[in-house]
Scaffold this motif. Structure first.
Motif, PDB file in Angstrom:
ATOM      1  N   SER A 111     115.890 108.800 139.644  1.00  0.00           N
ATOM      2  CA  SER A 111     116.387 109.287 139.751  1.00  0.00           C
ATOM      3  C   SER A 111     117.051 110.798 138.583  1.00  0.00           C
ATOM      4  CB  SER A 111     116.535 108.307 137.643  1.00  0.00           C
ATOM      5  OG  SER A 111     114.579 108.949 137.004  1.00  0.00           O
ATOM      6  N   TRP A 163     124.216 112.520 140.197  1.00  0.00           N
ATOM      7  CA  TRP A 163     124.423 111.884 139.016  1.00  0.00           C
ATOM      8  C   TRP A 163     122.610 111.427 138.717  1.00  0.00           C
ATOM      9  CZ3 TRP A 163     127.885 115.574 136.618  1.00  0.00           C
ATOM     10  CH2 TRP A 163     128.483 115.919 137.190  1.00  0.00           C
ATOM     11  N   PRO A 164     122.410 111.662 137.355  1.00  0.00           N
ATOM     12  CA  PRO A 164     121.038 110.512 136.578  1.00  0.00           C
ATOM     13  C   PRO A 164     121.661 109.957 137.040  1.00  0.00           C
ATOM     14  CG  PRO A 164     121.855 112.440 135.085  1.00  0.00           C
ATOM     15  CD  PRO A 164     123.343 112.553 136.201  1.00  0.00           C
ATOM     16  N   GLY A 165     120.245 108.878 137.494  1.00  0.00           N
ATOM     17  CA  GLY A 165     120.597 107.868 137.780  1.00  0.00           C
ATOM     18  C   GLY A 165     120.885 107.322 139.111  1.00  0.00           C
ATOM     19  N   ASN A 219     120.872 102.668 139.649  1.00  0.00           N
ATOM     20  CA  ASN A 219     119.776 102.561 138.697  1.00  0.00           C
ATOM     21  C   ASN A 219     121.027 103.150 137.042  1.00  0.00           C
ATOM     22  OD1 ASN A 219     117.731 101.522 139.054  1.00  0.00           O
ATOM     23  ND2 ASN A 219     116.372 103.724 139.637  1.00  0.00           N
ATOM     24  N   ARG A 220     121.956 103.698 137.878  1.00  0.00           N
ATOM     25  CA  ARG A 220     123.158 104.440 136.394  1.00  0.00           C
ATOM     26  C   ARG A 220     123.580 102.631 136.386  1.00  0.00           C
ATOM     27  NH1 ARG A 220     126.515 108.493 135.774  1.00  0.00           N
ATOM     28  NH2 ARG A 220     127.871 107.374 133.652  1.00  0.00           N
ATOM     29  N   VAL A 221     124.151 101.663 137.031  1.00  0.00           N
ATOM     30  CA  VAL A 221     124.577 100.538 136.298  1.00  0.00           C
ATOM     31  C   VAL A 221     123.352  99.698 135.746  1.00  0.00           C
ATOM     32  CG1 VAL A 221     125.944  98.820 137.550  1.00  0.00           C
ATOM     33  CG2 VAL A 221     125.894 100.645 137.799  1.00  0.00           C
ATOM     34  N   CYS A 228     119.422 100.024 135.212  1.00  0.00           N
ATOM     35  CA  CYS A 228     118.847  99.857 134.037  1.00  0.00           C
ATOM     36  C   CYS A 228     119.594  99.739 133.153  1.00  0.00           C
ATOM     37  CB  CYS A 228     118.394 101.390 133.974  1.00  0.00           C
ATOM     38  SG  CYS A 228     117.218 101.240 135.979  1.00  0.00           S
ATOM     39  N   LEU A 268     118.770 109.292 131.895  1.00  0.00           N
ATOM     40  CA  LEU A 268     119.758 109.102 131.674  1.00  0.00           C
ATOM     41  C   LEU A 268     119.804 109.426 130.187  1.00  0.00           C
ATOM     42  CD1 LEU A 268     119.812 105.340 132.956  1.00  0.00           C
ATOM     43  CD2 LEU A 268     121.167 107.298 133.928  1.00  0.00           C
ATOM     44  N   LEU A 307     122.156 112.485 130.207  1.00  0.00           N
ATOM     45  CA  LEU A 307     123.993 112.327 130.467  1.00  0.00           C
ATOM     46  C   LEU A 307     124.289 112.506 128.731  1.00  0.00           C
ATOM     47  CD1 LEU A 307     124.283 109.993 132.013  1.00  0.00           C
ATOM     48  CD2 LEU A 307     125.524 111.350 132.817  1.00  0.00           C
ATOM     49  N   TYR A 336     121.743 104.863 126.109  1.00  0.00           N
ATOM     50  CA  TYR A 336     121.314 105.153 127.094  1.00  0.00           C
ATOM     51  C   TYR A 336     119.717 104.937 126.335  1.00  0.00           C
ATOM     52  CZ  TYR A 336     125.190 105.947 130.428  1.00  0.00           C
ATOM     53  OH  TYR A 336     126.625 105.676 131.868  1.00  0.00           O
TER      54      TYR A 336
END
Length: 292
Positions: free
Chosen positions: A121, A185-187, A191-193, A195, A248, A252, A257
């Motif tokens: 991440s 981008w973070p994650g 993992n953006r989706v 976590c 995240l 962001l 998050y």
């Protein structure tokens, strides 16, 4: 594009030994480094045991296993990385620790060597800026368990050059993985989706929307997921999940998050999931029993 002929791996934990496993099986010599000799010995035992399972399933032969293990050299220093074409850092998900690793490592590398991070991440551009080779720095995010999971996220930083990206994509394919390009981008993508979904399941548990069984069975049967979100969170590691959610949230700035307070409480208690024997399930029983 330079062909990668020798691989270094930093960190002999779950991810590091998995990366060493697949690299050695693909025919590449591997240098596996950890600061603790005991961790290296445990890693080799884990790799051997995992390869035994592959032999039993006829995925590889006993000869394949013996040859792969012979390709793995272990070390507790950075000196052995001097002839590696790429070094993959698979240390704990802590930016300060990673920066210290790079500071000690980069003087030992060839000028043209690639440095990759298995971070799940942390922004690649920011990590690259802490090294002497931003153009040859890249994210190479494997998934657990590495020998079984086919995906590798390839994340270019702002300065990553085309040759580095091409070499790492070719390496991923040689390791039998499917590379996908993810933005820095973070994650990243997965993992953006994923976590936030796991975090939301924990929040639902905290609010009493359902107990552990209701949430996990509901998602397995209602969404056709192979594992429930709380079971999966335990598998990922609750400390890792908390780290990703913090990245995240900070990166962001969106309150959606925010890590669940219950997740933070479990980590404070040392209930980290399967690796600690207790998380949302108690793994001292067979089958594991919910802790809430």
């Amino acid at each position: 594009m330079a062909e990668i002929a020798k691989v270094g791996v930093i960190g002999a934990g779950l991810m590091g030994n998995g990366i060493a496993h697949v690299a050695a099986l693909s025919g590449l010599p591997v240098v596996l480094m950890d600061v603790q000799q005991a961790a290296l010995e445990k890693a080799l035992a884990t790799i051997s045991g995992n390869m035994d399972r592959q032999v039993k399933k006829a995925v590889i032969t006993a000869e394949d296993k013996a040859a792969a293990l012979a390709r793995i050299a272990t070390t507790t220093t950075n000196d052995a990385f001097g002839d590696c074409d790429i070094v993959i850092e698979a240390a704990t998900e802590n930016e300060d620790i990673k920066r210290k690793i790079y500071a000690a490592l980069t003087p030992k590398l060839r000028a043209d060597a690639i440095l990759a991070s298995n971070t799940s991440s942390i922004p690649i551009t920011r990590l690259a800026a802490a090294t002497d080779r931003p153009a040859r720095f890249i994210g190479m995010h494997f998934f657990n368990p590495v020998p079984m999971m086919k995906l590798v996220e390839i994340i270019r930083g702002l300065a990553t050059d085309d040759a580095t990206a091409a070499s790492v994509e070719a390496l991923a394919k040689r390791l039998g993985k499917t590379p996908v390009a993810a933005g820095d981008w973070p994650g990243f993508v997965v993992n953006r989706v994923l976590c936030p979904m796991l975090n939301e399941a924990i929040q639902a548990l905290m609010e009493g929307v359902g107990d552990v069984r209701a949430i996990d069975e509901g998602m397995k049967l209602g969404a056709n997921h192979p594992m429930g979100p709380l079971e999966l969170a335990d598998f990922v590691g609750l400390d890792t999940l908390l780290s990703v959610m913090k990245v995240l949230h900070e990166g962001l700035g969106d309150p959606k998050y925010r890590p669940s307070p219950l997740l933070a409480k479990y980590v404070e208690a040392g209930w980290l999931g399967r690796k600690s024997g207790r998380g949302f399930y108690d793994y001292s029983t067979n089958p594991p029993t919910p802790t809430r």
